[in-house]
Scaffold this active site. Sequence first.
Site, PDB file in Angstrom:
ATOM      1  N   CYS A   1       0.238  48.285   6.074  1.00 40.74           N
ATOM      2  CA  CYS A   1       0.164  49.050   7.321  1.00 40.74           C
ATOM      3  C   CYS A   1       1.256  50.119   7.417  1.00 40.74           C
ATOM      4  CB  CYS A   1       0.295  48.086   8.502  1.00 40.74           C
ATOM      5  SG  CYS A   1      -0.244  48.817  10.058  1.00 40.74           S
TER       6      CYS A   1
ATOM      7  N   ASP B   1       1.308  37.732  14.628  1.00 40.71           N
ATOM      8  CA  ASP B   1       2.509  38.493  14.280  1.00 40.71           C
ATOM      9  C   ASP B   1       3.670  37.920  15.085  1.00 40.71           C
ATOM     10  OD1 ASP B   1       4.184  40.539  13.374  1.00 40.71           O
ATOM     11  OD2 ASP B   1       3.300  42.093  14.641  1.00 40.71           O
TER      12      ASP B   1
HETATM   13  O1  LIG Z   1       3.808  49.103  11.765  1.00 40.64           O
HETATM   14  C1  LIG Z   1       4.085  49.489  12.904  1.00 40.64           C
HETATM   15  O2  LIG Z   1       5.034  50.255  13.112  1.00 40.64           O
HETATM   16  C2  LIG Z   1       3.285  49.004  14.080  1.00 40.64           C
HETATM   17  C3  LIG Z   1       3.425  49.669  15.285  1.00 40.64           C
HETATM   18  C4  LIG Z   1       2.703  49.276  16.382  1.00 40.64           C
HETATM   19  C5  LIG Z   1       1.830  48.219  16.295  1.00 40.64           C
HETATM   20  C6  LIG Z   1       1.684  47.538  15.095  1.00 40.64           C
HETATM   21  C7  LIG Z   1       2.412  47.924  13.988  1.00 40.64           C
HETATM   22  N1  LIG Z   1       2.289  47.278  12.769  1.00 40.64           N
HETATM   23  C8  LIG Z   1       1.885  45.938  12.639  1.00 40.64           C
HETATM   24  O3  LIG Z   1       3.036  45.098  12.693  1.00 40.64           O
HETATM   25  C9  LIG Z   1       2.813  43.969  11.857  1.00 40.64           C
HETATM   26  C10 LIG Z   1       3.813  43.754  10.763  1.00 40.64           C
HETATM   27  O4  LIG Z   1       4.997  44.326  10.926  1.00 40.64           O
HETATM   28  P1  LIG Z   1       6.220  44.006   9.925  1.00 40.64           P
HETATM   29  O5  LIG Z   1       5.663  43.774   8.545  1.00 40.64           O
HETATM   30  O6  LIG Z   1       6.901  42.810  10.479  1.00 40.64           O
HETATM   31  O7  LIG Z   1       7.039  45.234   9.993  1.00 40.64           O
HETATM   32  C11 LIG Z   1       1.491  44.196  11.176  1.00 40.64           C
HETATM   33  O8  LIG Z   1       0.504  43.476  11.854  1.00 40.64           O
HETATM   34  C12 LIG Z   1       1.254  45.660  11.302  1.00 40.64           C
HETATM   35  O9  LIG Z   1      -0.133  45.940  11.320  1.00 40.64           O
END
Ligand SMILES: O=C(O)c1ccccc1N[C@@H]1O[C@H](COP(=O)(O)O)[C@@H](O)[C@H]1O
Length: 207
Positions: free
Chosen positions: A6, A126
Site C-alpha cells: 500500500c 490494522d
Molecule cells: O498507508 C497509509 O498512509 C494509509 C493512510 C490512510 C489509511 C490507510 C493507510 N494505509 C493502510 O495502513 C495499513 C498498514 O500500515 P503500516 O504497514 O502499519 O504502515 C494498511 O492497511 C494500509 O492499507
Amino acid sequence: MFVKVCGLATTADIDVAAAAGADAIGLVISGTSVRGLARDQVARLAAHVPSEVLSVLVVNDTPAAEAAGIARELGFGALQLHGTAYGERDFAEAFDVFPRLWRATSLKDRPDTRIGAYREDVLLLDSSDAGSGTRWDLSLLDTARPEGTWLLAGGLTPDNVAEAIGQALPWGVDVSSGVESAPGVKDHDLIRAFVVAAKTAGARDAR
Ligand SMILES: O=C(O)c1ccccc1N[C@@H]1O[C@H](COP(=O)(O)O)[C@@H](O)[C@H]1O
C-alpha cells in the site's frame, strides 16, 4: 497468501510490486497521510497497474460515496474504506456506487468481525493508527479471529511478517511503512523481500 503493498507513489513502485508477485497495490487519497496523492496522480498511477494486479483505492477521510465515485471512474478493482469513521450507512452509500468494498478496522474498536457485515468483500484488521507502522497485540485474535477473506496489517515488515502470519493465520497481509526507506518513500528491495517472506510463510502454513 494474498499480499497487498500500500501507499505506492510512482510507476516504478508499481512495476516492482507487480514483478515481485504482489496480488494488490494500494493508492491512498488522504489529507492525513504522507502517502496521500492528488487525484490526477491517482488517475495516472491507477492506469499503470497491470491487469493481473488488483488496484485498491484507500481512503480514510474522503466521504464514502465520493470515494466510490472515484474508484468507479478510475477503474479500481476495490475500495478500502479505512477506519471506524466509516459506518454501516457509509458502506451502504458506497455500495450503491461501487460494490467492491474492503472494510479496514481495528480490533481495539470491537468491530463486527463477520466478513460481509457491512457488505464488504474483504475485512482488514490494522492497528488503530493507519499507515503508522504500529504493531498491535495479535493475541486479541484468539477470541475474535475472522473466518474467510481477511487481511492482517499494522507494523508488518519483511523481518516480522512470517511470524505474524504464523500467529494470526490471515488470508492475506497488507504493508505500507514497513517497506519504506523514509515516510512515503518505498524501498524496492524491501518490497521484494516482503512479498517473498509473506508468500513463503503462507505456503509453509498451508501445508
Ligand atoms: O498507508 C497509509 O498512509 C494509509 C493512510 C490512510 C489509511 C490507510 C493507510 N494505509 C493502510 O495502513 C495499513 C498498514 O500500515 P503500516 O504497514 O502499519 O504502515 C494498511 O492497511 C494500509 O492499507
